[in-house]
Design a protein around this motif. Sequence first.
Motif: not given
Length: 231
Positions: A188-194
């Motif tokens: 989830e963190l990766k998706l939002i950041r990217e």
Amino acid sequence: MPRMGRVVLPNYPHHIVQRGHNRQVVFMQEEDFRRYLADLKELKEVFGVRVYAYCLMTNHVHLLLEPGESMTGLGQLMKTLAARMTRYRNRLEGRSGTLWESRYKSSVVQTDAYLLACCRYIELNPVRARMVERPDHYPWSSYRARIGAEDGGGWLDCDPCYLGLADTEKERRVSYMGFVTQAIPETELKLIREALQRGQLTGNAKFIEEVERVAGRRVELRGQGRPLKGK
């Protein structure tokens, strides 16, 4: 990496980040934070934009905003917010020039799967930055107003996912506090950041197809990895 044209859609939430020019400090003292929030409160009404979450850090801001029917309201709000803060700081420091990066980053957010996740991501910024141990210890985010820990948060809009957490406001606050204290999945963190960094969409494949139909064009850079499936 090619830059995508910014996607702005009426009645969809948008996760926005605007940084200080060359990452310079934007907020130095309490009055700086208060002035920005007062302007945000005023301008959301002027331009018909809902504010679901915010976090003001020292050199950048995170906002979760939803424009109404107007396609221009979001851009006008961001432009006016930035201009007011620039004039204010320039007067204080007796200087001229830019305060912000010329282009803010934005990502259209899938409401049902990721809106609350983006709220949590935004309000936990000071915790991830190790400025505070808990989100309610930071005074310049929407978290304290959302959970009823301070007065003056009545101008914050309640998104449909938050309203769906429970039948009463008291129960919603308890449920949301529990949600924020959960460990955030790394995916989830990766998706939002990217999604924010690349100007892509914060959502799953079905959402991408939906937005492409609404926008009438391809809005996702392909080949960057498979989007996270909806929850």
